[in-house]
Design a protein around this motif. Structure first.
Motif, mmCIF file in Angstrom:
data_model
loop_
_atom_site.group_PDB
_atom_site.id
_atom_site.type_symbol
_atom_site.label_atom_id
_atom_site.label_comp_id
_atom_site.label_asym_id
_atom_site.label_seq_id
_atom_site.Cartn_x
_atom_site.Cartn_y
_atom_site.Cartn_z
ATOM 1 N N ARG A 90 0.864 -1.187 0.000
ATOM 2 C CA ARG A 90 0.000 0.000 0.000
ATOM 3 C C ARG A 90 0.901 1.238 0.000
ATOM 4 N NH1 ARG A 90 -4.253 -1.264 -2.125
ATOM 5 N NH2 ARG A 90 -5.242 0.592 -1.294
ATOM 6 N N ALA A 91 0.595 2.175 -0.847
ATOM 7 C CA ALA A 91 1.429 3.370 -0.980
ATOM 8 C C ALA A 91 1.315 4.275 0.241
ATOM 9 C CB ALA A 91 1.019 4.142 -2.229
ATOM 10 N N ALA A 92 2.407 4.962 0.527
ATOM 11 C CA ALA A 92 2.431 5.977 1.584
ATOM 12 C C ALA A 92 2.306 7.351 0.924
ATOM 13 C CB ALA A 92 3.729 5.886 2.369
ATOM 14 N N VAL A 93 1.264 8.071 1.286
ATOM 15 C CA VAL A 93 1.021 9.404 0.734
ATOM 16 C C VAL A 93 1.928 10.409 1.435
ATOM 17 C CG1 VAL A 93 -0.707 11.231 0.460
ATOM 18 C CG2 VAL A 93 -1.375 8.824 0.210
ATOM 19 N N TRP A 94 2.588 11.231 0.642
ATOM 20 C CA TRP A 94 3.359 12.351 1.170
ATOM 21 C C TRP A 94 2.788 13.565 0.477
ATOM 22 C CZ3 TRP A 94 9.374 13.136 0.742
ATOM 23 C CH2 TRP A 94 9.743 14.249 1.484
ATOM 24 N N GLY A 95 1.875 14.221 1.147
ATOM 25 C CA GLY A 95 1.184 15.367 0.571
ATOM 26 C C GLY A 95 -0.100 15.617 1.330
ATOM 27 N N LYS A 96 -1.038 16.248 0.662
ATOM 28 C CA LYS A 96 -2.325 16.533 1.292
ATOM 29 C C LYS A 96 -3.217 15.312 1.146
ATOM 30 C CE LYS A 96 -1.748 21.406 0.749
ATOM 31 N NZ LYS A 96 -2.218 22.674 0.234
ATOM 32 N N ASP A 97 -3.847 14.938 2.233
ATOM 33 C CA ASP A 97 -4.692 13.750 2.239
ATOM 34 C C ASP A 97 -5.862 14.016 3.177
ATOM 35 O OD1 ASP A 97 -4.763 10.644 1.586
ATOM 36 O OD2 ASP A 97 -5.292 10.902 3.710
ATOM 37 N N LEU A 98 -7.073 14.021 2.641
ATOM 38 C CA LEU A 98 -8.249 14.358 3.449
ATOM 39 C C LEU A 98 -8.469 13.371 4.591
ATOM 40 C CD1 LEU A 98 -10.749 15.499 0.674
ATOM 41 C CD2 LEU A 98 -9.355 16.923 2.195
ATOM 42 N N ARG A 99 -8.309 12.100 4.330
ATOM 43 C CA ARG A 99 -8.518 11.094 5.381
ATOM 44 C C ARG A 99 -7.469 11.238 6.479
ATOM 45 N NH1 ARG A 99 -6.393 6.442 5.716
ATOM 46 N NH2 ARG A 99 -5.696 6.453 3.563
ATOM 47 N N GLY A 100 -6.217 11.396 6.084
ATOM 48 C CA GLY A 100 -5.154 11.598 7.072
ATOM 49 C C GLY A 100 -5.364 12.880 7.852
ATOM 50 N N GLY A 101 -5.795 13.917 7.161
ATOM 51 C CA GLY A 101 -6.084 15.187 7.833
ATOM 52 C C GLY A 101 -7.213 15.044 8.840
ATOM 53 N N ALA A 102 -8.218 14.259 8.480
ATOM 54 C CA ALA A 102 -9.334 14.019 9.411
ATOM 55 C C ALA A 102 -8.841 13.306 10.667
ATOM 56 C CB ALA A 102 -10.424 13.206 8.726
ATOM 57 N N MET A 103 -7.916 12.366 10.511
ATOM 58 C CA MET A 103 -7.387 11.657 11.668
ATOM 59 C C MET A 103 -6.534 12.592 12.545
ATOM 60 S SD MET A 103 -8.841 8.816 11.471
ATOM 61 C CE MET A 103 -10.156 9.690 10.624
ATOM 62 N N ALA A 104 -5.841 13.521 11.913
ATOM 63 C CA ALA A 104 -5.075 14.527 12.674
ATOM 64 C C ALA A 104 -6.033 15.419 13.452
ATOM 65 C CB ALA A 104 -4.233 15.373 11.718
ATOM 66 N N LEU A 105 -7.144 15.792 12.834
ATOM 67 C CA LEU A 105 -8.148 16.581 13.559
ATOM 68 C C LEU A 105 -8.735 15.800 14.722
ATOM 69 C CD1 LEU A 105 -10.012 18.405 10.673
ATOM 70 C CD2 LEU A 105 -8.544 19.438 12.425
ATOM 71 N N LEU A 106 -8.960 14.513 14.520
ATOM 72 C CA LEU A 106 -9.508 13.675 15.583
ATOM 73 C C LEU A 106 -8.589 13.698 16.809
ATOM 74 C CD1 LEU A 106 -11.536 11.529 16.616
ATOM 75 C CD2 LEU A 106 -10.043 9.811 15.558
ATOM 76 N N ILE A 107 -7.300 13.430 16.610
ATOM 77 C CA ILE A 107 -6.391 13.426 17.770
ATOM 78 C C ILE A 107 -6.245 14.827 18.346
ATOM 79 C CG2 ILE A 107 -4.306 13.466 16.295
ATOM 80 C CD1 ILE A 107 -4.570 11.927 19.807
ATOM 81 N N SER A 108 -6.242 15.842 17.505
ATOM 82 C CA SER A 108 -6.071 17.203 18.044
ATOM 83 C C SER A 108 -7.269 17.642 18.864
ATOM 84 C CB SER A 108 -5.806 18.201 16.914
ATOM 85 O OG SER A 108 -6.964 18.395 16.132
ATOM 86 N N THR A 109 -8.457 17.160 18.545
ATOM 87 C CA THR A 109 -9.644 17.580 19.289
ATOM 88 C C THR A 109 -9.893 16.730 20.524
ATOM 89 O OG1 THR A 109 -11.105 16.243 17.898
ATOM 90 C CG2 THR A 109 -10.790 18.556 17.281
ATOM 91 N N THR A 110 -9.206 15.604 20.667
ATOM 92 C CA THR A 110 -9.361 14.799 21.882
ATOM 93 C C THR A 110 -8.417 15.263 22.966
ATOM 94 O OG1 THR A 110 -7.757 13.096 21.233
ATOM 95 C CG2 THR A 110 -10.069 12.759 20.582
ATOM 96 N N ARG A 111 -7.431 16.063 22.624
ATOM 97 C CA ARG A 111 -6.411 16.470 23.596
ATOM 98 C C ARG A 111 -6.869 17.615 24.450
ATOM 99 N NH1 ARG A 111 -1.988 14.225 23.650
ATOM 100 N NH2 ARG A 111 -0.826 15.989 24.354
#
Length: 111
Positions: A90-111
């Protein structure tokens, strides 16, 4: 959670194939696991000793996130694969990624 802690690497990340250190360190699973751990701590489902693990993951997420939305090593969307080998490819995305960004928002809002 006890099983996940030793699988976290030195940089604070979990890997794309979670129990295979030869797979690459992966952004979105790290964010999802850390967010889940943090929510479990906050709800007193697990004890606070997991906080260090969450902090290490959070720092790893921050280190792989750029202000312009570029993310490092987000696994491309993965459905069920036929073999373990297919997961390794499976490829590793290096760039903008909506799903990855959503997961970053998830962890940032739980802190």
């Amino acid at each position: 959670m006890k099983v996940l802690v030793p699988l976290q690497d030195e940089d604070g990340l979990w890997h794309q194939v979670i129990d295979k250190p030869a797979s690459y360190a992966e952004y979105s699973c790290t964010a999802m696991i850390a967010a889940s751990m943090h929510m479990a701590i906050r709800n007193k489902w697990i004890d606070r000793s997991y906080g260090r693990t969450v902090d290490r993951a959070w720092n790893a997420i921050l280190a792989r996130s750029e202000p312009d939305g570029t993310l490092l090593d987000v696994c491309e969307s993965t459905g069920k694969q036929k073999s373990e080998t297919e997961y390794f490819h499976r490829a590793a995305v290096w760039g903008k990624d909506l799903r990855g960004g959503a997961m970053a928002l998830l962890i940032s809002t739980t802190r």
